[in-house]
Design a protein around this motif. Structure first.
Motif, PDB file in Angstrom:
ATOM      1  N   GLY A 158      34.337 -54.327  94.523  1.00 24.22           N
ATOM      2  CA  GLY A 158      33.022 -54.427  93.895  1.00 24.22           C
ATOM      3  C   GLY A 158      32.801 -55.735  93.153  1.00 24.22           C
ATOM      4  O   GLY A 158      31.700 -56.288  93.181  1.00 24.22           O
TER       5      GLY A 158
ATOM      6  N   PHE B 263      25.815 -51.603  93.484  1.00 21.39           N
ATOM      7  CA  PHE B 263      26.481 -50.470  94.137  1.00 21.39           C
ATOM      8  C   PHE B 263      25.488 -49.534  94.838  1.00 21.39           C
ATOM      9  O   PHE B 263      24.362 -49.349  94.381  1.00 21.39           O
TER      10      PHE B 263
ATOM     11  N   ILE C 235      37.423 -46.989  91.749  1.00 19.69           N
ATOM     12  CA  ILE C 235      36.479 -47.059  92.881  1.00 19.69           C
ATOM     13  C   ILE C 235      35.987 -48.500  93.062  1.00 19.69           C
ATOM     14  O   ILE C 235      35.954 -49.021  94.180  1.00 19.69           O
TER      15      ILE C 235
ATOM     16  N   SER D  18      20.854 -51.634  96.697  1.00 23.15           N
ATOM     17  CA  SER D  18      22.268 -51.989  96.496  1.00 23.15           C
ATOM     18  C   SER D  18      22.432 -53.463  96.851  1.00 23.15           C
ATOM     19  O   SER D  18      21.491 -54.107  97.341  1.00 23.15           O
TER      20      SER D  18
ATOM     21  N   THR E 179      36.104 -44.805  87.771  1.00 19.64           N
ATOM     22  CA  THR E 179      35.069 -45.770  88.183  1.00 19.64           C
ATOM     23  C   THR E 179      35.713 -47.136  88.432  1.00 19.64           C
ATOM     24  O   THR E 179      35.410 -47.798  89.430  1.00 19.64           O
TER      25      THR E 179
ATOM     26  N   GLU F  40      28.175 -44.821  96.472  1.00 20.54           N
ATOM     27  CA  GLU F  40      29.257 -45.275  95.578  1.00 20.54           C
ATOM     28  C   GLU F  40      29.033 -44.756  94.161  1.00 20.54           C
ATOM     29  O   GLU F  40      29.977 -44.315  93.492  1.00 20.54           O
ATOM     30  N   ARG F  41      27.780 -44.762  93.724  1.00 22.99           N
ATOM     31  CA  ARG F  41      27.476 -44.278  92.375  1.00 22.99           C
ATOM     32  C   ARG F  41      27.677 -42.765  92.275  1.00 22.99           C
ATOM     33  O   ARG F  41      28.130 -42.249  91.249  1.00 22.99           O
TER      34      ARG F  41
ATOM     35  N   ILE G 223      36.559 -50.743  96.509  1.00 18.66           N
ATOM     36  CA  ILE G 223      35.474 -51.271  97.374  1.00 18.66           C
ATOM     37  C   ILE G 223      35.273 -52.783  97.176  1.00 18.66           C
ATOM     38  O   ILE G 223      34.293 -53.348  97.672  1.00 18.66           O
TER      39      ILE G 223
END
Ligand code: NAD
Length: 178
Positions: A167, A55, A161, A48, A158, A59-60, A165
């Motif tokens: 991302g 990720f 999420i 990650s 997705t 998380e995935r 986070i």
């Protein structure tokens, strides 16, 4: 376990899902035309926070679980398991067999994965690539880094999420540190 309780056809699809996108979801849904249950292997589970693999496996897992709920796929139709990489390609299939429940069909568009499972005697399913120009992890990560429009290429959950986070910020930060 009583043999009658074992499902007849079980498949496996292994992917890094960095991130999970609409192509993965289409492939996953299509597998149920051929198998009763599917093992979804999260590949390179140990990696990650890199440009190619931003990720975590956790998380995935969440991305896949939430997206399949969104798609109405029943929870007893699939397992999600993390699969770490190993140094040796020639023993990777045995490594997968050790980690996963029994399967007899393999879904993959990745030439190395196809080659290794074929050599091990597994039945490979025909694999159709959907809109590969846009529906690719590399393309989506590139759009994230360059402030492009990536949200429509991944399931709604997705995108939620990834935002939760931070991302995109993580990915940009990793790129800057290179
Ligand atoms: P990926 O997320 O790129 O793809 C996962 C699957 O989804 C693939 O089968 C791919 O063909 C399919 N897919 C992707 N986009 C699609 C689209 N638009 N339409 C239809 N299908 C689409 O993951 P990957 O890189 O293929 O994952 C393979 C994993 O196996 C990696 O984690 C790799 O490290 C691992 N592996 C490890 C070893 C080892 O440890 N020695 C050996 C072989 C493979």
């Amino acid at each position: 376990m009583n043999d009658k309780n074992l499902k007849e056809k079980s498949g496996i699809l292994i992917g890094r899902m960095q991130p999970l996108h609409n192509g993965h979801i289409q492939v996953i849904k299509n597998t149920f035309k051929e198998v009763d249950e599917l093992i979804i292997g999260i590949g390179s589970a140990q990696i990650s926070h890199t440009v190619e693999n931003p990720f975590t496996a956790g998380e995935r897992t969440l991305m896949i679980k939430k997206a399949l709920i969104e798609e109405g796929v029943e929870g007893d139709k699939y397992y999600i398991i993390p699969i770490t990489d190993i140094m040796n390609n020639s023993t990777w299939v045995s490594h997968v067999e050790m980690l996963a429940p029994h399967f007899n069909k393999v879904f993959s568009g990745n030439p190395l994965v196809q080659q290794l499972f074929t050599e091990a005697g597994y039945e490979l399913s025909k694999h159709v690539l959907f809109d590969r120009k846009l529906l690719s992890g590399t393309k989506i990560r590139d759009l994230m880094i360059n402030d492009g429009k990536w949200e429509d290429l991944v399931p709604k959950s997705t995108a939620t999420i990834i935002k939760k986070i931070n991302g995109v910020k993580r990915l940009k930060h990793i790129v800057l540190k290179m």
